[in-house]
Design a protein around this motif. Structure first.
Motif, mmCIF file in Angstrom:
data_model
loop_
_atom_site.group_PDB
_atom_site.id
_atom_site.type_symbol
_atom_site.label_atom_id
_atom_site.label_comp_id
_atom_site.label_asym_id
_atom_site.label_seq_id
_atom_site.Cartn_x
_atom_site.Cartn_y
_atom_site.Cartn_z
ATOM 1 N N GLU A 146 97.385 36.425 48.038
ATOM 2 C CA GLU A 146 96.835 35.373 48.871
ATOM 3 C C GLU A 146 97.500 34.029 48.557
ATOM 4 N N GLU A 147 97.628 33.719 47.278
ATOM 5 C CA GLU A 147 98.245 32.442 46.887
ATOM 6 C C GLU A 147 99.731 32.424 47.226
ATOM 7 N N GLU A 148 100.401 33.588 47.060
ATOM 8 C CA GLU A 148 101.829 33.665 47.397
ATOM 9 C C GLU A 148 102.046 33.450 48.893
ATOM 10 N N LEU A 175 100.103 31.776 50.930
ATOM 11 C CA LEU A 175 99.852 30.357 51.212
ATOM 12 C C LEU A 175 101.056 29.507 50.816
ATOM 13 N N ALA A 176 101.672 29.821 49.679
ATOM 14 C CA ALA A 176 102.857 29.081 49.231
ATOM 15 C C ALA A 176 104.018 29.266 50.205
ATOM 16 N N LYS A 197 103.773 29.978 53.405
ATOM 17 C CA LYS A 197 103.444 29.238 54.635
ATOM 18 C C LYS A 197 103.764 27.754 54.482
#
Length: 195
Positions: free
Chosen positions: A1-3, A5-6, A8
């Motif tokens: 999820e964090e990857e 977002l990064a 994007k």
């Protein structure tokens, strides 16, 4: 999820810096358009890869279940059967996930937990039903060979029904160009000389 977002954010920044030079808009509009298009481009690519991965898994699953059923009925335990099957099936996401599940079971994770984590990594209805059947047979202590055979035949029937449905939809879509192009040309050929 964090990857995700990064990625994007990076794509939004990159597109907002590059698009104003290539589009005939004001700089502010170009930056805003670049940021939005970069954000949604990542979403589009992820959905496309997810759809491709799902189709690959659904295509490989019935043959994998056949191999697994044969291995289990030949006398192998579940972990050895999974290892044997992952060697036999073609490269793809299902093979990767089976290898991962096998390595989890080698590290001491129970079959139930390994199957449940497989359904989290592959949130596909056919994989989920297969895993739940195995979890249920494990808790009841029944043989998994017949369950795998029934599951494989049911998945093949579902795949055949989906293909039949798509074929019917394609034939209906083919009527639109037939009505507008061919019938129009036929009317011109027949009625123009009469007029």
């Amino acid at each position: 999820e964090e990857e995700v977002l990064a990625i994007k954010i990076v794509m939004s920044v990159a597109c907002s810096l590059l698009l104003p030079f290539y589009l005939p808009f004001t700089p502010v509009a170009g930056v805003l358009l670049g940021a939005v298009s970069g954000w949604y481009f990542v979403i589009f690519l992820l959905k496309r890869r997810s759809r491709k991965r799902k189709l690959s898994v659904e295509f490989s699953l019935p043959s994998m279940l056949d191999w697994l059923c044969l291995s289990v009925e030949a006398g192998l335990d579940f972990a050895s059967a999974i290892a044997r099957v992952s060697e036999r099936i073609s490269e793809g996401p299902l093979k990767v996930e089976l290898n991962r599940m096998n390595s989890e079971m080698k590290m001491g994770v129970s079959r139930r937990e390994a199957l449940l984590s497989l359904t989290k990594r592959l949130p596909i209805p056919s994989v989920k039903s297969f895993a739940m059947l195995l979890v249920q047979s494990d808790s009841l202590g029944t043989a998994i060979g017949p369950i795998l055979r029934i599951s494989s035949s049911r998945l093949r029937e579902e795949r055949f029904a989906r293909a039949e449905k798509k074929g019917i939809a394609a034939s209906q879509k083919a009527m639109i160009p037939l009505a507008f192009c061919i019938m129009t040309a036929t009317f011109i050929v027949i009625f123009c000389p009469l007029i």
